[in-house]
Motif scaffolding. Structure first.
Motif, short mmCIF file in Angstrom:
data_model
loop_
_atom_site.label_atom_id
_atom_site.label_comp_id
_atom_site.label_asym_id
_atom_site.label_seq_id
_atom_site.Cartn_x
_atom_site.Cartn_y
_atom_site.Cartn_z
N ILE A 284 6.37 -4.00 2.22
CA ILE A 284 7.14 -2.94 1.57
C ILE A 284 6.68 -2.84 0.12
CG2 ILE A 284 9.44 -2.14 0.94
CD1 ILE A 284 10.56 -3.78 3.27
N VAL A 285 6.14 -1.68 -0.25
CA VAL A 285 5.58 -1.51 -1.60
C VAL A 285 6.05 -0.18 -2.19
CG1 VAL A 285 3.52 -2.84 -0.97
CG2 VAL A 285 3.47 -0.34 -0.82
N ALA A 286 6.02 -0.12 -3.53
CA ALA A 286 6.33 1.12 -4.26
C ALA A 286 5.07 1.59 -4.97
CB ALA A 286 7.46 0.87 -5.25
N LEU A 287 4.88 2.90 -5.02
CA LEU A 287 3.64 3.46 -5.55
C LEU A 287 3.75 3.81 -7.03
CD1 LEU A 287 2.66 3.53 -2.67
CD2 LEU A 287 1.87 5.87 -3.02
N CYS A 386 1.28 13.16 -5.65
CA CYS A 386 2.01 12.15 -4.89
C CYS A 386 1.37 11.93 -3.53
CB CYS A 386 3.46 12.59 -4.73
SG CYS A 386 4.53 11.35 -3.99
N SER A 387 1.04 13.01 -2.83
CA SER A 387 0.45 12.88 -1.49
C SER A 387 -0.93 12.22 -1.57
CB SER A 387 0.35 14.24 -0.81
OG SER A 387 -0.50 15.11 -1.52
N HIS A 388 -1.68 12.55 -2.62
CA HIS A 388 -3.00 11.93 -2.80
C HIS A 388 -2.86 10.41 -3.02
CE1 HIS A 388 -7.13 11.33 -4.06
NE2 HIS A 388 -6.69 10.75 -5.17
N GLY A 389 -1.86 10.02 -3.81
CA GLY A 389 -1.64 8.59 -4.04
C GLY A 389 -1.28 7.85 -2.77
N THR A 392 -4.42 7.44 -0.66
CA THR A 392 -5.34 6.45 -1.26
C THR A 392 -4.90 5.03 -0.93
OG1 THR A 392 -5.85 7.98 -3.07
CG2 THR A 392 -6.37 5.65 -3.41
N VAL A 393 -3.60 4.75 -1.09
CA VAL A 393 -3.10 3.41 -0.82
C VAL A 393 -3.16 3.08 0.67
CG1 VAL A 393 -1.02 1.97 -0.87
CG2 VAL A 393 -1.68 3.29 -2.88
N LEU A 394 -2.82 4.05 1.53
CA LEU A 394 -2.86 3.81 2.97
C LEU A 394 -4.28 3.49 3.44
CD1 LEU A 394 -0.50 6.22 4.93
CD2 LEU A 394 -0.64 3.73 5.07
N LYS A 395 -5.25 4.20 2.91
CA LYS A 395 -6.65 3.92 3.28
C LYS A 395 -7.02 2.48 2.93
CE LYS A 395 -8.42 8.64 2.76
NZ LYS A 395 -9.31 9.52 1.95
N ALA A 396 -6.68 2.07 1.72
CA ALA A 396 -6.99 0.70 1.30
C ALA A 396 -6.24 -0.31 2.16
CB ALA A 396 -6.64 0.52 -0.17
N PHE A 407 -5.26 -1.65 -7.66
CA PHE A 407 -4.14 -0.73 -7.49
C PHE A 407 -2.93 -1.29 -8.23
CE2 PHE A 407 -6.85 0.01 -3.87
CZ PHE A 407 -6.78 1.38 -3.66
N SER A 408 -2.07 -0.40 -8.70
CA SER A 408 -0.79 -0.82 -9.27
C SER A 408 0.30 -0.47 -8.27
CB SER A 408 -0.53 -0.11 -10.59
OG SER A 408 -1.54 -0.42 -11.52
N LEU A 409 0.98 -1.49 -7.75
CA LEU A 409 2.03 -1.27 -6.77
C LEU A 409 3.25 -2.08 -7.14
CD1 LEU A 409 0.17 -1.35 -3.32
CD2 LEU A 409 0.90 0.64 -4.62
#
Length: 473
Positions: A284-287, A386-389, A392-396, A407-409
């Motif tokens: 569980i992470v916050a963007l 927001c959608s781009h972020g 990006t995180v899901l790909k990683a 990344f900063s999460l």
């Protein structure tokens, strides 16, 4: 024409014998048809009782055989077990069966093995399906996100994606329209789209959950700013208590949960972690990617490069509150300075800017003011960013991209550089093989520790207020 229905336990030798006898008759008689119903042994008793109750039959053993008279509307006529079927075939068709017992057992074992293989194949297909849930599905961010999300670029080695659109405060008719729009795109990986306007089935079988801002929080009518914040926190706490409970009980245990948006991001993530006990906190992470992008754009403008040339910006602290943007790991590519190199060559941002005062004052204020301006507008640019972020995180997280990218999460960072426990703070991390780990080679000085303690206190006061309210119920 008569249809003979053969049902029995998969591993029953007499069911196997009846199958072969029926196959033989079907091959030789033009008006003889058969239908087979193979039932797993553990489900046979319940199935047999149910069908006998519906038809008024009495039968206790495997197999169970009956006739459906097709031209009379399919009425069932019970024959009985294997002996009854054999007697019927001898009398009406002059055909019998002399199958040895060992062959009967062998065929029964083959039936059981075939059934196991079918179950394994079905499970394999199910494992290739990904269930993605998106909250606030009618938001602009959701609509920007969906087409790019359902892609092999984000989910490699996946054959099918089911999308679940959740909007507890949205118009069901508009959700149906959005569902139809998505289906009409004929996306290669898309299997089906379902819509949900209540919490009853939320997050079932979820592999990925994307929680966007709750738009109803912006509709709370009050003239007092302090009262407005309190009402928003109460509303968010109530909603995320339910989200956490459902995520804990209804999702797959390897679920990935992304909390995104502008409002109370760290708090929402912390609330989820409070109410999920069977899901690992790393899932569980916050963007903070939108803040990263704002900072990259400001640095890029100052150094006359593209925002894409600025990488590894760090956002510390409370993403929706008191954050601090750190350039200690930031690299700049394609900078037109005295030292140049090939395409992969980069320079440390702090060495190029070489103005500590600007970094600590003007730069920080520029990021805050730009973020505040974007939040106040809440326009399409925000949704796109927001959608781009999220993508990006899901790909990683799915193992794509460079393993050394920072990344900063917002995560629980217990034991990390002696930072406060039990509170979600934005920290720098990297992804390797689908798992994140906090960056170890960073410098956290006294000033930064004080900032992070302030961020922790800021989030902690909301959590304390929420806990006190829970206890008073």
């Amino acid at each position: 024409m008569a249809m003979f229905v053969l049902s029995g336990k998969i591993n029953c030798p007499y069911y196997a014998k009846a199958e072969l006898l029926a196959d033989k008759l079907q091959n030789y008689l033009p008006n003889f048809r058969i239908r087979k119903i193979s039932i797993p042994s553990e489900k046979w008793k319940e199935w047999l009782e149910d069908i006998c109750r519906k038809n008024g039959w009495k039968h206790k053993e495997s197999p169970l055989i009956w006739r459906e008279i097709v031209h009379q509307g399919g009425k069932g006529l019970l024959l009985g077990g294997f002996s009854d079927f054999l007697e019927h075939c001898q009398i009406y068709y002059n055909v019998t069966s002399d199958m040895p017992a060992d062959i009967m057992v062998q065929i029964a074992e083959e039936n059981l093995e075939a059934h196991k293989q079918l179950l394994a194949e079905a499970q394999h297909r199910a494992n290739l399906v990904r269930h993605i849930w998106i909250s606030s599905a009618l938001s602009s961010t959701s609509q920007f996100l969906m087409s790019s999300l359902i892609s092999a670029d984000v989910f490699p080695n996946i054959s099918t994606i089911d999308v679940h659109l959740l909007d507890l405060d949205g118009d069901e008719e508009v959700l149906h329209h959005l569902k139809n729009e998505l289906e009409h795109q004929a996306l290669h990986l898309l299997h089906q789209v379902t819509i949900h306007t209540d919490l009853e089935q939320a997050f079932q079988k979820a592999d990925v959950i994307i929680l966007l801002d709750e738009p109803w929080c912006d509709d709370i009518a009050t003239v007092d700013e302090r009262e407005l914040k309190k009402q928003k926190i109460d509303a968010i706490s109530e909603r995320y208590r339910e989200y956490g409970r459902l995520i804990d009980t209804q999702t797959k245990k390897e679920v990935k949960v992304i909390v995104s948006g502008e409002s109370f991001v760290n708090l929402r993530c912390s609330l989820l972690l409070d109410y999920t006990h069977s899901i690992h906190s790393h899932q569980i992470v916050a963007l903070a990617t939108q803040l990263e992008n704002e900072a990259r754009a400001i640095v890029a403008k100052k150094l006359n490069v593209r925002p894409a040339d600025v990488r590894d910006v760090i956002v510390w602290g409370n993403i929706s509150g008191s954050f601090y943007v750190d350039l200690q790991k930031t690299k700049v590519f394609n900078y037109d300075g005295p030292v140049k190199g090939p395409e992969f060559f980069s320079l440390p941002a702090q060495n190029i800017i070489n103005d500590r005062t600007w970094i600590e004052t003007d730069f920080q204020e520029l990021v805050r003011s730009r973020r505040a301006a974007v939040v106040s507008r809440m326009n399409r640019t925000t949704a796109m960013s927001c959608s781009h972020g999220i993508l990006t995180v899901l790909k990683a997280w799915n193992g794509l991209g460079a393993g050394n990218e920072v990344f900063s999460l917002g995560v629980l960072c217990s034991g990390y550089h002696d930072l406060p426990d039990g509170v979600v703070l934005s920290v720098p991390l990297t992804f390797t093989d689908g798992k994140w780990s906090a960056l170890s080679d960073v410098t956290i000085g006294v000033d930064l520790k004080e900032r992070l303690q302030h961020s922790a206190n800021e989030i902690g006061q909301f959590l304390t207020a929420k806990s006190n309210k829970d206890c008073s119920r």
